[in-house]
Design a protein around this motif. Structure first.
Motif, PDB file in Angstrom:
ATOM      1  N   VAL A 175      28.050  47.481  36.590  1.00  0.00           N
ATOM      2  CA  VAL A 175      28.446  46.015  35.505  1.00  0.00           C
ATOM      3  C   VAL A 175      28.802  46.043  34.066  1.00  0.00           C
ATOM      4  O   VAL A 175      29.500  45.752  33.210  1.00  0.00           O
ATOM      5  N   SER A 176      27.477  46.891  33.674  1.00  0.00           N
ATOM      6  CA  SER A 176      26.897  46.831  32.155  1.00  0.00           C
ATOM      7  C   SER A 176      27.847  48.028  31.473  1.00  0.00           C
ATOM      8  O   SER A 176      28.687  46.954  30.483  1.00  0.00           O
ATOM      9  N   VAL A 186      27.646  40.950  29.559  1.00  0.00           N
ATOM     10  CA  VAL A 186      27.937  40.963  30.962  1.00  0.00           C
ATOM     11  C   VAL A 186      28.237  39.125  31.468  1.00  0.00           C
ATOM     12  O   VAL A 186      29.016  39.063  32.705  1.00  0.00           O
ATOM     13  N   ARG A 187      27.483  38.333  30.530  1.00  0.00           N
ATOM     14  CA  ARG A 187      27.556  36.705  31.671  1.00  0.00           C
ATOM     15  C   ARG A 187      29.384  36.743  30.732  1.00  0.00           C
ATOM     16  O   ARG A 187      29.415  35.931  32.471  1.00  0.00           O
ATOM     17  N   GLN A 190      31.051  38.492  33.921  1.00  0.00           N
ATOM     18  CA  GLN A 190      30.519  37.646  35.831  1.00  0.00           C
ATOM     19  C   GLN A 190      32.072  36.623  35.510  1.00  0.00           C
ATOM     20  O   GLN A 190      32.047  36.205  36.715  1.00  0.00           O
ATOM     21  N   ARG A 191      31.534  35.736  34.501  1.00  0.00           N
ATOM     22  CA  ARG A 191      32.553  34.782  33.655  1.00  0.00           C
ATOM     23  C   ARG A 191      33.721  34.721  34.730  1.00  0.00           C
ATOM     24  O   ARG A 191      34.441  33.726  35.627  1.00  0.00           O
ATOM     25  N   ARG A 192      33.890  35.768  34.047  1.00  0.00           N
ATOM     26  CA  ARG A 192      35.599  36.159  34.110  1.00  0.00           C
ATOM     27  C   ARG A 192      35.617  36.928  35.977  1.00  0.00           C
ATOM     28  O   ARG A 192      36.997  36.066  36.211  1.00  0.00           O
ATOM     29  N   VAL A 193      35.546  37.632  36.104  1.00  0.00           N
ATOM     30  CA  VAL A 193      35.291  37.933  37.496  1.00  0.00           C
ATOM     31  C   VAL A 193      35.027  36.709  38.014  1.00  0.00           C
ATOM     32  O   VAL A 193      35.820  36.713  39.856  1.00  0.00           O
ATOM     33  N   ARG A 194      34.477  35.957  38.297  1.00  0.00           N
ATOM     34  CA  ARG A 194      33.978  35.321  39.496  1.00  0.00           C
ATOM     35  C   ARG A 194      35.303  33.981  39.495  1.00  0.00           C
ATOM     36  O   ARG A 194      35.800  33.576  40.696  1.00  0.00           O
ATOM     37  N   ILE A 195      35.637  33.797  38.116  1.00  0.00           N
ATOM     38  CA  ILE A 195      37.535  32.758  38.342  1.00  0.00           C
ATOM     39  C   ILE A 195      38.116  33.757  38.993  1.00  0.00           C
ATOM     40  O   ILE A 195      39.204  32.658  39.728  1.00  0.00           O
ATOM     41  N   GLY A 198      36.045  35.010  43.346  1.00  0.00           N
ATOM     42  CA  GLY A 198      35.320  34.193  43.497  1.00  0.00           C
ATOM     43  C   GLY A 198      34.385  35.203  44.140  1.00  0.00           C
ATOM     44  O   GLY A 198      33.208  34.377  45.076  1.00  0.00           O
ATOM     45  N   CYS A 199      33.943  36.212  43.452  1.00  0.00           N
ATOM     46  CA  CYS A 199      32.630  36.621  43.561  1.00  0.00           C
ATOM     47  C   CYS A 199      31.763  37.488  42.467  1.00  0.00           C
ATOM     48  O   CYS A 199      32.986  37.292  41.381  1.00  0.00           O
ATOM     49  N   PRO A 200      30.723  37.609  42.191  1.00  0.00           N
ATOM     50  CA  PRO A 200      30.441  39.004  41.314  1.00  0.00           C
ATOM     51  C   PRO A 200      30.632  39.703  41.331  1.00  0.00           C
ATOM     52  O   PRO A 200      31.442  40.518  41.757  1.00  0.00           O
ATOM     53  N   PRO A 201      30.813  40.344  40.187  1.00  0.00           N
ATOM     54  CA  PRO A 201      31.679  41.862  39.354  1.00  0.00           C
ATOM     55  C   PRO A 201      31.391  42.850  40.497  1.00  0.00           C
ATOM     56  O   PRO A 201      31.724  43.269  40.668  1.00  0.00           O
ATOM     57  N   LYS A 202      29.992  42.725  40.732  1.00  0.00           N
ATOM     58  CA  LYS A 202      29.469  43.952  41.083  1.00  0.00           C
ATOM     59  C   LYS A 202      29.611  43.948  43.105  1.00  0.00           C
ATOM     60  O   LYS A 202      30.511  45.124  43.153  1.00  0.00           O
ATOM     61  N   ARG A 203      30.514  42.913  43.414  1.00  0.00           N
ATOM     62  CA  ARG A 203      31.216  43.155  44.474  1.00  0.00           C
ATOM     63  C   ARG A 203      32.769  43.605  44.590  1.00  0.00           C
ATOM     64  O   ARG A 203      33.543  44.129  45.187  1.00  0.00           O
TER      65      ARG A 203
END
Length: 292
Positions: A175-176, A186-187, A190-195, A198-203
């Motif tokens: 992710v980094s 990174v934060r 994480q917010r963009r990918v979750r929006i 609906g899952c964390p960037p790593k997933r």
């Protein structure tokens, strides 16, 4: 890693005697096409499925990190249906084989918003696609119509193309590394990918890498160890674990059951010398044309 992925002949046989229209003459096929240059920032690919239950019988629906706008025309149902599907990060078995046509657009994470299936441009595209299919579809007719629809949707945002932020296509497995590539923290990433998913960037990164491995394995050229190395998996065992997680089967079982003797899967070279937008195609073995 993918950023160092060498330019080479894609895995599997490269068919020089196949083009869009010869594939369209087959009774069943699945094909993916590159978007037009002005749409490439937000459109991953355009796909067309034509099937009589041959490709989709007893099938699994694999995980996909992409949103999708799909026009569905079932043989046993009047009219067409438009659906918008969000990312799916789990596999599941489909209840029945498909008979008919599906024309879809796979959207990148940079595509802003969610297109409404009731949008006038999308409804017009559905009706025109139904007419084209009934009258005898050609590849160029379908792609031209989808291209015009995407352009019409882009104008609604006041832009010539559907432009978004920096792409979220994974070049690294961490992710980094992806955060550095797109120029965010990174934060924020994480917010963009979750929006979007609906899952964390790593997933999300794992699902993206699975999708790329799916194409390489389906084409059936290189061994699994080489594919794992090319796509940034730590080893073949890592590829196997992730593939089973997203597809429900091991990569070896997928290759044996799907590619031989069930169907022919072909990756097509994309270079300056080719006018075609065709990227990959799959068709059942033992069938050639509509009469086949």
């Amino acid at each position: 890693m993918l950023t160092k992925h060498r330019k080479r002949i894609p895995a599997g046989p490269v068919k020089t005697d196949e083009d869009e229209e010869s594939i369209f003459a087959r009774s069943s096929f699945y094909a993916e096409f590159a978007p037009r240059e002005e749409q490439a920032a937000v459109v991953d690919s355009i796909y067309i499925l034509k099937d009589r239950g041959r490709l989709t019988g007893s099938r699994m629906s694999f995980a996909s990190p992409l949103r999708e706008l799909a026009f569905i025309f079932r043989k046993d149902a009047p009219g067409g249906k438009v659906v918008f599907n969000g990312p799916s990060l789990d596999h599941r078995r489909k209840a029945r084989a498909f008979f008919g046509w599906i024309v879809g657009v796979k959207l990148k994470p940079t595509c802003p918003g969610e297109p409404s299936v009731a949008d006038a441009a999308i409804v017009a595209c559905r009706d025109a696609l139904e007419h084209i299919i009934q009258e005898g579809a050609s590849c160029s007719d379908i792609l031209d119509l989808v291209d015009r629809t995407l352009f019409a949707l882009s104008l609604q945002t006041g832009q010539v193309s559907i432009a978004g932020d920096a792409p979220l296509e994974p070049s690294q497995g961490r992710v980094s590394d992806l955060a550095v590539r797109v120029g965010s923290s990174v934060r924020t990433l994480q917010r963009r990918v979750r929006i979007w998913t609906g899952c964390p960037p790593k997933r999300f990164l794992a699902a993206q890498r699975f999708r790329r491995s799916l194409y390489e394995i389906a084409a059936g050229g290189e061994g699994l160890s080489a594919i794992a190395s090319d796509l940034g998996f730590s080893d073949q065992a890592h590829l196997t674990r992730e593939f089973r997680r997203h597809a429900g089967v091991t990569p070896g079982a997928f290759r044996r059951a799907w590619c031989r003797p069930r169907a022919q899967a072909v990756r097509f070279l994309q270079d300056a010398g080719r006018s075609t937008r065709l990227m990959m195609a799959v068709w059942p073995l033992g069938t050639t044309t509509e009469a086949g």
